[in-house]
Design a protein around this motif. Structure first.
Motif, PDB file in Angstrom:
ATOM      1  N   MET A   1      35.019  54.464  28.495  1.00 14.44           N
ATOM      2  CA  MET A   1      34.910  53.588  29.656  1.00 14.44           C
ATOM      3  C   MET A   1      36.196  53.676  30.468  1.00 14.44           C
ATOM      4  N   LYS A   2      36.061  53.727  31.786  1.00 15.07           N
ATOM      5  CA  LYS A   2      37.227  53.782  32.656  1.00 15.07           C
ATOM      6  C   LYS A   2      37.996  52.473  32.595  1.00 15.07           C
ATOM      7  N   GLU A   3      39.265  52.533  33.004  1.00 14.98           N
ATOM      8  CA  GLU A   3      40.089  51.336  33.082  1.00 14.98           C
ATOM      9  C   GLU A   3      39.399  50.289  33.941  1.00 14.98           C
ATOM     10  N   LYS A   4      39.386  49.043  33.471  1.00 13.73           N
ATOM     11  CA  LYS A   4      38.714  47.972  34.204  1.00 13.73           C
ATOM     12  C   LYS A   4      39.361  47.779  35.565  1.00 13.73           C
ATOM     13  N   LEU A   5      38.528  47.572  36.571  1.00 13.54           N
ATOM     14  CA  LEU A   5      39.022  47.284  37.910  1.00 13.54           C
ATOM     15  C   LEU A   5      39.158  45.777  38.056  1.00 13.54           C
ATOM     16  N   LYS A   6      40.389  45.345  38.360  1.00 12.41           N
ATOM     17  CA  LYS A   6      40.646  43.922  38.578  1.00 12.41           C
ATOM     18  C   LYS A   6      41.024  43.718  40.045  1.00 12.41           C
ATOM     19  N   LEU A   7      40.310  42.813  40.686  1.00  9.61           N
ATOM     20  CA  LEU A   7      40.542  42.496  42.086  1.00  9.61           C
ATOM     21  C   LEU A   7      40.713  40.992  42.203  1.00  9.61           C
ATOM     22  N   GLY A   8      41.745  40.553  42.907  1.00 11.89           N
ATOM     23  CA  GLY A   8      41.988  39.117  42.935  1.00 11.89           C
ATOM     24  C   GLY A   8      42.782  38.653  44.128  1.00 11.89           C
ATOM     25  N   THR A   9      43.129  37.365  44.080  1.00 12.81           N
ATOM     26  CA  THR A   9      43.880  36.746  45.165  1.00 12.81           C
ATOM     27  C   THR A   9      44.705  35.600  44.625  1.00 12.81           C
ATOM     28  N   ALA A  10      45.725  35.224  45.382  1.00 17.31           N
ATOM     29  CA  ALA A  10      46.559  34.068  45.046  1.00 17.31           C
ATOM     30  C   ALA A  10      45.967  32.822  45.696  1.00 17.31           C
ATOM     31  N   TYR A  11      45.992  31.716  44.947  1.00 15.57           N
ATOM     32  CA  TYR A  11      45.366  30.474  45.401  1.00 15.57           C
ATOM     33  C   TYR A  11      46.344  29.326  45.195  1.00 15.57           C
ATOM     34  N   HIS A  12      46.559  28.529  46.258  1.00 18.50           N
ATOM     35  CA  HIS A  12      47.486  27.397  46.104  1.00 18.50           C
ATOM     36  C   HIS A  12      47.215  26.329  47.153  1.00 18.50           C
ATOM     37  N   SER A  13      47.963  25.254  47.025  1.00 14.09           N
ATOM     38  CA  SER A  13      47.940  24.133  47.981  1.00 14.09           C
ATOM     39  C   SER A  13      46.690  23.276  47.887  1.00 14.09           C
ATOM     40  N   ASN A  14      45.958  23.329  46.806  1.00  8.13           N
ATOM     41  CA  ASN A  14      44.803  22.454  46.628  1.00  8.13           C
ATOM     42  C   ASN A  14      44.701  22.028  45.175  1.00  8.13           C
ATOM     43  N   ARG A  15      44.562  20.726  44.964  1.00  5.45           N
ATOM     44  CA  ARG A  15      44.413  20.199  43.604  1.00  5.45           C
ATOM     45  C   ARG A  15      43.192  19.294  43.497  1.00  5.45           C
ATOM     46  N   GLN A 318      36.741  37.709  55.460  1.00  4.53           N
ATOM     47  CA  GLN A 318      35.579  38.595  55.513  1.00  4.53           C
ATOM     48  C   GLN A 318      35.990  40.038  55.205  1.00  4.53           C
ATOM     49  N   ILE A 319      37.059  40.508  55.862  1.00  6.90           N
ATOM     50  CA  ILE A 319      37.508  41.888  55.668  1.00  6.90           C
ATOM     51  C   ILE A 319      38.010  42.103  54.245  1.00  6.90           C
ATOM     52  N   THR A 320      38.678  41.103  53.683  1.00  7.22           N
ATOM     53  CA  THR A 320      39.150  41.217  52.300  1.00  7.22           C
ATOM     54  C   THR A 320      37.978  41.429  51.354  1.00  7.22           C
ATOM     55  N   GLY A 321      36.932  40.635  51.512  1.00  6.69           N
ATOM     56  CA  GLY A 321      35.754  40.808  50.668  1.00  6.69           C
ATOM     57  C   GLY A 321      35.113  42.173  50.847  1.00  6.69           C
ATOM     58  N   GLU A 322      35.061  42.646  52.099  1.00  9.60           N
ATOM     59  CA  GLU A 322      34.481  43.958  52.359  1.00  9.60           C
ATOM     60  C   GLU A 322      35.341  45.070  51.752  1.00  9.60           C
ATOM     61  N   ALA A 323      36.659  44.949  51.900  1.00  8.12           N
ATOM     62  CA  ALA A 323      37.560  45.966  51.339  1.00  8.12           C
ATOM     63  C   ALA A 323      37.400  46.049  49.830  1.00  8.12           C
ATOM     64  N   PHE A 324      37.333  44.897  49.175  1.00  6.33           N
ATOM     65  CA  PHE A 324      37.204  44.891  47.723  1.00  6.33           C
ATOM     66  C   PHE A 324      35.808  45.322  47.289  1.00  6.33           C
ATOM     67  N   GLY A 325      34.802  45.058  48.119  1.00  8.41           N
ATOM     68  CA  GLY A 325      33.480  45.562  47.815  1.00  8.41           C
ATOM     69  C   GLY A 325      33.441  47.079  47.827  1.00  8.41           C
ATOM     70  N   ARG A 326      34.155  47.688  48.773  1.00  6.98           N
ATOM     71  CA  ARG A 326      34.252  49.146  48.823  1.00  6.98           C
ATOM     72  C   ARG A 326      34.895  49.689  47.553  1.00  6.98           C
ATOM     73  N   LEU A 327      35.946  49.007  47.084  1.00  8.19           N
ATOM     74  CA  LEU A 327      36.625  49.473  45.870  1.00  8.19           C
ATOM     75  C   LEU A 327      35.716  49.334  44.650  1.00  8.19           C
ATOM     76  N   ARG A 328      34.980  48.250  44.561  1.00  5.45           N
ATOM     77  CA  ARG A 328      34.043  48.085  43.442  1.00  5.45           C
ATOM     78  C   ARG A 328      32.994  49.191  43.452  1.00  5.45           C
ATOM     79  N   SER A 329      32.503  49.534  44.633  1.00  5.19           N
ATOM     80  CA  SER A 329      31.504  50.597  44.732  1.00  5.19           C
ATOM     81  C   SER A 329      32.085  51.935  44.300  1.00  5.19           C
ATOM     82  N   ARG A 330      33.309  52.218  44.743  1.00  2.00           N
ATOM     83  CA  ARG A 330      33.960  53.463  44.339  1.00  2.00           C
ATOM     84  C   ARG A 330      34.108  53.534  42.833  1.00  2.00           C
ATOM     85  N   TRP A 331      34.526  52.425  42.238  1.00  2.00           N
ATOM     86  CA  TRP A 331      34.770  52.377  40.799  1.00  2.00           C
ATOM     87  C   TRP A 331      33.465  52.602  40.029  1.00  2.00           C
ATOM     88  N   TYR A 332      32.401  51.922  40.452  1.00  3.29           N
ATOM     89  CA  TYR A 332      31.112  52.099  39.778  1.00  3.29           C
ATOM     90  C   TYR A 332      30.569  53.502  39.983  1.00  3.29           C
TER      91      TYR A 332
END
Length: 343
Positions: A1-15, A318-332
């Motif tokens: 199995m290929k190295e797992k693809l991890k895609l994420g973001t930093a989240y703050h200022s809300n509790r 929106q663009i962030t989600g699309e960019a990461f969707g492209r990477l997920r597709s490439r990985w799969y």
């Protein structure tokens, strides 16, 4: 199995937990499986039980969680309440003036406080620490740290007084200071069963240059070391963006592989003027092409809750989600190509 693809973001200022839950679902729906939560001094005092819930909610939604030392040593975060409580731990510039907020990494009081913070990460259920942009300050010819403790340590090591102007011995001492602090802290975190991840700003003025990344990677329990090749405000044309992000990501990934460590690469998603949002796609592809398989953005919805937010946060997200969707597709696609070779 290929190295797992991890895609994420930093989240703050809300509790507020009902909003946290909505936002974690939103992160998942934008093709991510990793979130970085801040744990500030204020959270330690007022929100630790809430932060425990935040970690649980994030994991329930299928997100891996890293806990960021935001504001603990005034870098990043631009605030450090600790030095208000313990001003004797402040770093000092080489002209004798104290740092506004940043503590000295050689301060025993600050090291004790950092261990308390690590204890809190464990208490809220964190499993991985994210050491965010460790660095020392500089301002023109002035640098930190030049406090009495550091001057004494320097003189004992180099058999001469610590100069007020930067020289090769000072540069080496500053790098060694950062490495020693993080060796101690990552060892302590490892003893508590925590994974140590981090992101480094590569600059000689910050104490760690791109050429000395191996000093951090050689730390035994610094498990995952990355960098943040942010470009907006530095380069303006798309081809330059690709080269800028690719070259720095490649250096970080290759060096991490050399030391048998995991890596992470950060994509800028804040402080964008309107009309440049599509550059996130170019930068994300550059990081992936460089071999990065843990790619994150700073930050959630284009930094919407901060003064440095993007001009159009809806478009950025929106663009962030699309960019990461492209990477997920490439990985799969790569996984399926490998599988099909067998048939």
């Amino acid at each position: 199995m290929k190295e797992k693809l991890k895609l994420g973001t930093a989240y703050h200022s809300n509790r507020i937990l009902r909003h946290v839950e909505e936002d974690m679902v939103d992160i998942v729906n934008h093709n991510m499986n990793l979130v970085v939560h801040m744990l500030t001094h204020n959270d330690m005092d007022r929100h630790w039980q809430v932060m425990k819930d935040v970690v649980e909610i994030s994991e329930e939604k299928g997100l891996e969680v890293w806990v960021d030392n935001w504001g603990i040593d005034c870098g990043p975060g631009d605030k450090a309440y600790f030095t208000g409580i313990c001003p004797e731990a402040k770093a000092m510039f080489s002209d004798g003036t104290p740092s506004r907020l940043k503590p000295c990494y050689n301060s025993p009081e600050f090291r004790a406080f950092t261990r308390e913070w690590i204890d809190m990460v464990s208490k809220i259920g964190g499993k991985a620490i994210f050491w965010d942009e460790p660095h020392l300050e500089s301002n023109g010819e002035k640098y930190t740290c030049w406090c009495p403790r550091c001057r004494k340590m320097f003189e004992e090591k180099y058999n001469r007084p610590m100069p007020a102007l930067m020289d090769p011995d000072v540069a080496e001492f500053r790098t060694a200071t950062i490495v020693d602090y993080f060796t101690e802290m990552t060892n302590y975190a490892h003893e508590k069963g925590l994974i140590n991840t981090g992101c480094i700003m590569f600059s000689a003025s910050h104490g760690i240059s791109l050429d000395s990344i191996d000093r951090m990677l050689a730390i035994p329990h610094f498990d995952n070391v990355g960098c943040d090749p942010y470009w907006c405000g530095r380069v303006s044309e798309a081809p330059d963006i690709y080269e800028y992000v690719y070259s720095r990501s490649k250096k970080g990934v290759d060096t991490a592989n050399q030391f048998g460590k995991d890596h992470n690469i950060w994509i800028q998603a804040y402080s964008f003027p309107a009309g440049r949002e599509d550059e996130i796609v170019i930068a994300s592809e550059a990081a992936y092409d460089a071999g990065a398989r843990t790619i994150l953005t700073w930050s959630f919805r284009g930094g919407e809750s901060n003064n440095y937010r993007a001009a159009n946060t809806d478009r950025i997200w929106q663009i962030t989600g699309e960019a990461f969707g492209r990477l997920r597709s490439r990985w799969y696609d790569e996984i399926m190509a490998d599988i099909r070779k067998k048939y």
